[in-house]
Scaffold this motif. Structure first.
Motif, mmCIF file in Angstrom:
data_model
loop_
_atom_site.group_PDB
_atom_site.id
_atom_site.type_symbol
_atom_site.label_atom_id
_atom_site.label_comp_id
_atom_site.label_asym_id
_atom_site.label_seq_id
_atom_site.Cartn_x
_atom_site.Cartn_y
_atom_site.Cartn_z
ATOM 1 N N ILE A 20 90.703 21.795 -20.111
ATOM 2 C CA ILE A 20 88.925 21.930 -20.443
ATOM 3 C C ILE A 20 88.880 21.188 -21.618
ATOM 4 O O ILE A 20 87.770 20.372 -21.859
ATOM 5 N N SER A 39 95.446 18.906 -31.170
ATOM 6 C CA SER A 39 96.385 20.028 -30.584
ATOM 7 C C SER A 39 97.709 19.749 -31.367
ATOM 8 O O SER A 39 97.828 18.810 -31.907
ATOM 9 N N ARG A 40 98.762 20.547 -30.760
ATOM 10 C CA ARG A 40 100.145 20.490 -31.378
ATOM 11 C C ARG A 40 100.730 19.162 -31.210
ATOM 12 O O ARG A 40 101.429 18.410 -31.978
ATOM 13 N N ILE A 61 96.836 24.930 -34.578
ATOM 14 C CA ILE A 61 95.619 25.514 -35.032
ATOM 15 C C ILE A 61 95.404 26.854 -35.552
ATOM 16 O O ILE A 61 94.440 27.139 -36.187
ATOM 17 N N SER A 138 86.082 31.730 -24.032
ATOM 18 C CA SER A 138 86.703 33.205 -24.307
ATOM 19 C C SER A 138 87.012 33.198 -22.743
ATOM 20 O O SER A 138 87.561 32.281 -22.159
ATOM 21 N N THR A 139 87.039 34.272 -22.065
ATOM 22 C CA THR A 139 87.385 34.564 -20.383
ATOM 23 C C THR A 139 86.442 35.455 -19.952
ATOM 24 O O THR A 139 86.274 36.633 -20.710
ATOM 25 N N PRO A 184 84.770 31.434 -18.705
ATOM 26 C CA PRO A 184 85.078 30.947 -17.596
ATOM 27 C C PRO A 184 85.561 31.819 -16.422
ATOM 28 O O PRO A 184 86.469 32.789 -17.189
ATOM 29 N N THR A 189 93.189 23.924 -14.328
ATOM 30 C CA THR A 189 93.566 23.144 -15.389
ATOM 31 C C THR A 189 95.193 23.200 -15.481
ATOM 32 O O THR A 189 95.701 24.235 -14.487
ATOM 33 N N PRO A 190 96.033 22.580 -16.032
ATOM 34 C CA PRO A 190 97.251 22.549 -16.279
ATOM 35 C C PRO A 190 97.867 24.044 -16.583
ATOM 36 O O PRO A 190 98.872 24.644 -16.192
ATOM 37 N N MET A 191 96.944 24.881 -17.189
ATOM 38 C CA MET A 191 97.211 26.321 -17.405
ATOM 39 C C MET A 191 97.642 26.999 -16.313
ATOM 40 O O MET A 191 98.529 28.087 -16.177
ATOM 41 N N HIS A 192 97.074 26.691 -15.020
ATOM 42 C CA HIS A 192 97.400 27.564 -13.772
ATOM 43 C C HIS A 192 98.217 26.575 -12.830
ATOM 44 O O HIS A 192 98.029 26.790 -11.527
HETATM 45 N N1 LIG Z 1 92.238 27.725 -17.295
HETATM 46 C C1 LIG Z 1 91.400 28.864 -17.172
HETATM 47 O O1 LIG Z 1 91.645 29.245 -16.005
HETATM 48 C C2 LIG Z 1 90.854 29.368 -18.444
HETATM 49 C C3 LIG Z 1 90.056 30.540 -17.863
HETATM 50 C C4 LIG Z 1 89.405 31.007 -18.880
HETATM 51 C C5 LIG Z 1 89.541 30.642 -20.156
HETATM 52 N N2 LIG Z 1 90.438 29.658 -20.476
HETATM 53 C C6 LIG Z 1 90.456 29.457 -21.887
HETATM 54 O O2 LIG Z 1 90.109 27.759 -21.834
HETATM 55 C C7 LIG Z 1 90.829 27.375 -22.921
HETATM 56 C C8 LIG Z 1 91.573 26.046 -22.401
HETATM 57 O O3 LIG Z 1 92.300 26.284 -21.467
HETATM 58 P P1 LIG Z 1 93.027 25.337 -20.542
HETATM 59 O O4 LIG Z 1 93.111 25.966 -19.149
HETATM 60 O O5 LIG Z 1 92.155 23.862 -20.628
HETATM 61 O O6 LIG Z 1 94.642 24.991 -21.047
HETATM 62 P P2 LIG Z 1 95.502 23.955 -21.202
HETATM 63 O O7 LIG Z 1 95.265 22.905 -20.094
HETATM 64 O O8 LIG Z 1 96.947 24.669 -21.417
HETATM 65 O O9 LIG Z 1 95.230 23.322 -22.735
HETATM 66 C C9 LIG Z 1 95.413 24.212 -23.726
HETATM 67 C C10 LIG Z 1 95.271 23.439 -24.893
HETATM 68 O O10 LIG Z 1 95.365 23.988 -26.279
HETATM 69 C C11 LIG Z 1 96.412 23.419 -26.983
HETATM 70 N N3 LIG Z 1 97.042 24.263 -27.828
HETATM 71 C C12 LIG Z 1 97.923 25.420 -27.342
HETATM 72 N N4 LIG Z 1 98.365 26.067 -28.348
HETATM 73 C C13 LIG Z 1 97.976 25.461 -29.452
HETATM 74 C C14 LIG Z 1 98.057 25.617 -30.882
HETATM 75 N N5 LIG Z 1 98.814 26.615 -31.522
HETATM 76 N N6 LIG Z 1 97.510 24.859 -31.859
HETATM 77 C C15 LIG Z 1 96.848 23.656 -31.339
HETATM 78 N N7 LIG Z 1 96.586 23.513 -30.011
HETATM 79 C C16 LIG Z 1 97.306 24.416 -29.288
HETATM 80 C C17 LIG Z 1 97.401 22.727 -25.951
HETATM 81 O O11 LIG Z 1 98.006 21.552 -26.735
HETATM 82 P P3 LIG Z 1 99.313 21.381 -27.275
HETATM 83 O O12 LIG Z 1 100.232 22.047 -26.309
HETATM 84 O O13 LIG Z 1 99.615 19.957 -27.476
HETATM 85 O O14 LIG Z 1 99.165 22.191 -28.647
HETATM 86 C C18 LIG Z 1 96.318 22.389 -25.025
HETATM 87 O O15 LIG Z 1 95.391 20.937 -25.471
HETATM 88 C C19 LIG Z 1 91.965 28.231 -23.438
HETATM 89 O O16 LIG Z 1 91.308 28.863 -24.855
HETATM 90 C C20 LIG Z 1 91.960 29.179 -22.497
HETATM 91 O O17 LIG Z 1 92.487 30.706 -22.743
HETATM 92 C C21 LIG Z 1 91.165 29.085 -19.560
#
Ligand SMILES: NC(=O)c1ccc[n+]([C@@H]2O[C@H](COP(=O)([O-])OP(=O)(O)OC[C@H]3O[C@@H](n4cnc5c(N)ncnc54)[C@H](OP(=O)(O)O)[C@@H]3O)[C@@H](O)[C@H]2O)c1
Length: 245
Positions: A20, A39-40, A61, A138-139, A184, A189-192
Motif C-alpha cells: 500500500i 521503511s527499514r 519507524i 487500520s484494518t 481495508p 499486497t506482499p503481506m499476503h
Molecule cells: N494487506 C492487507 O491485507 C492489509 C489489510 C489491512 C491493513 N493493512 C495494513 O496496511 C499497511 C500496509 O500493509 P501492506 O499490505 O502494504 O504490507 P507490506 O507490503 O508488507 O508492506 C509493509 C511496509 O511496512 C514497512 N515496515 C514494516 N515494519 C517496519 C518498521 N518497523 N519500520 C519501518 N517500516 C516498516 C515495510 O518495509 P521494510 O520491511 O523495509 O521495513 C513495508 O514497506 C500495514 O499497516 C497493514 O497492517 C494491510
C-alpha cells in the motif's frame, strides 16, 4: 508554500517500500507531490529510486529517533509537510495464548509506536503551517473479527488507530490539521503473498481481494475533501456491514 516547496505539496509515506505504501508513493509522485518515503530497507528497494521529488530514508519507524530523522528530511529537502500517510505495519497471526512477549513487543512497537512518534513530529510542523492531513491504515478486522481466526494481536494494535485519529482530529481542529483512517479488508499486497487468495476472497461479501489502487483512491478522495475529519473509510466489499450468507 515556500521557496523549497516551489508550489508542490509534500507528503511523508511510511512503509513506502512495499504494498500500500509503495502504491501511495507512486500515486502521489504522479500527482506532483514531493515525497519522503521511509521503511527499514527502502534505500535497497528495486521498486523505488530516489530523485529530486522523492527522498528515501531508512529507519525503524517504531523508534522516535527515526521519526525525527524522517520529519527533518521532509523539512530540509522540501520546506514543509502537508500530508502524512501511516502505512508501515506488520501482521503476526497466532492463537491468542501462543503469542510471545517478543511478538507483543514487535506488533505494538511497529503498529502503535510506529504511528505515534512520526505523527508527533509531523503535527509539530503542521501546527506551524496551520494546515495538514494525516491518514493512517487500520484494518476492518477491528470492526468485524472472524470466527476461529487468530487475529487478537493485530486487532489490539490496529484498533488504536481509528480511536487515536478521532482524538487527534478533535485536539488539533483549531490548527486545521485533519486526521482520517482507512480500514481495508484483505488487500492484494506482499503481506499476503504466501496466503491462499481463494480463501481470503471469501472473507469479503464482494468476493475478491481489495486492490492497492482502491486504497489510493480513498486517500486521494480524503485529500480532496476538506470537511472530512475523524472519518474511517472501510474498503472491504461490505465485510464490516455483515457476514456473507
Ligand atoms: N494487506 C492487507 O491485507 C492489509 C489489510 C489491512 C491493513 N493493512 C495494513 O496496511 C499497511 C500496509 O500493509 P501492506 O499490505 O502494504 O504490507 P507490506 O507490503 O508488507 O508492506 C509493509 C511496509 O511496512 C514497512 N515496515 C514494516 N515494519 C517496519 C518498521 N518497523 N519500520 C519501518 N517500516 C516498516 C515495510 O518495509 P521494510 O520491511 O523495509 O521495513 C513495508 O514497506 C500495514 O499497516 C497493514 O497492517 C494491510
Amino acid at each position: 508554500m515556500n521557496a523549497k516547496s516551489n508550489g508542490h505539496q509534500t507528503a511523508i509515506v511510511t512503509g513506502a517500500s512495499s504494498g500500500i505504501g509503495l502504491g501511495v508513493t507512486r500515486a502521489l509522485l504522479e500527482r506532483g507531490y514531493h515525497v519522503v518515503g521511509t521503511s527499514r530497507t527502502i534505500s535497497k528497494s528495486k521498486e523505488v529510486k530516489a530523485s529530486g521529488d522523492l527522498v528515501l530514508v531508512d529507519g525503524d519507524i517504531s523508534k522516535k529517533d527515526a521519526a525525527i530523522t524522517v520529519a527533518d528530511a521532509a523539512i530540509r529537502h522540501f520546506g514543509r509537510i502537508d500530508l502524512l500517510v501511516n502505512c508501515a505495519g506488520i501482521y503476526i497471526t497466532k492463537p491468542f495464548t501462543d503469542y510471545t512477549p517478543e511478538d507483543f513487543e514487535m506488533m505494538i512497537s511497529t503498529n502503535v509506536a510506529g504511528y505515534f512518534f512520526i505523527t508527533q513530529q509531523v503535527v509539530a510542523q503542521m501546527r506551524k503551517e496551520k494546515s495538514g492531513h494525516i491518514v493512517s491504515i487500520s484494518t476492518v478486522l477491528v470492526d468485524q473479527p472472524l470466527a476461529g481466526a487468530h487475529i487478537s494481536l493485530p486487532v489490539i494494535s490496529k484498533s488504536t488507530i481509528p480511536a487515536f485519529s478521532r482524538a487527534l482530529a478533535m485536539e488539533y481542529v483549531a490548527d486545521r490539521i485533519r486526521f482520517n483512517t482507512i480500514s481495508p479488508g484483505v488487500v492484494d499486497t506482499p503481506m499476503h503473498a504466501n496466503d491462499d487468495h481463494e480463501s481470503l476472497k471469501k472473507l469479503h461479501p464482494i468476493p475478491r481481494l481489495v486492490q492497492i489502487s482502491e486504497i489510493v483512491d480513498a486517500l486521494l478522495y480524503l485529500q480532496s475533501a476538506p470537511m472530512v475529519n475523524g472519518e474511517n473509510i472501510r474498503i472491504d466489499g461490505g465485510a464490516h456491514a455483515g457476514a456473507k450468507w
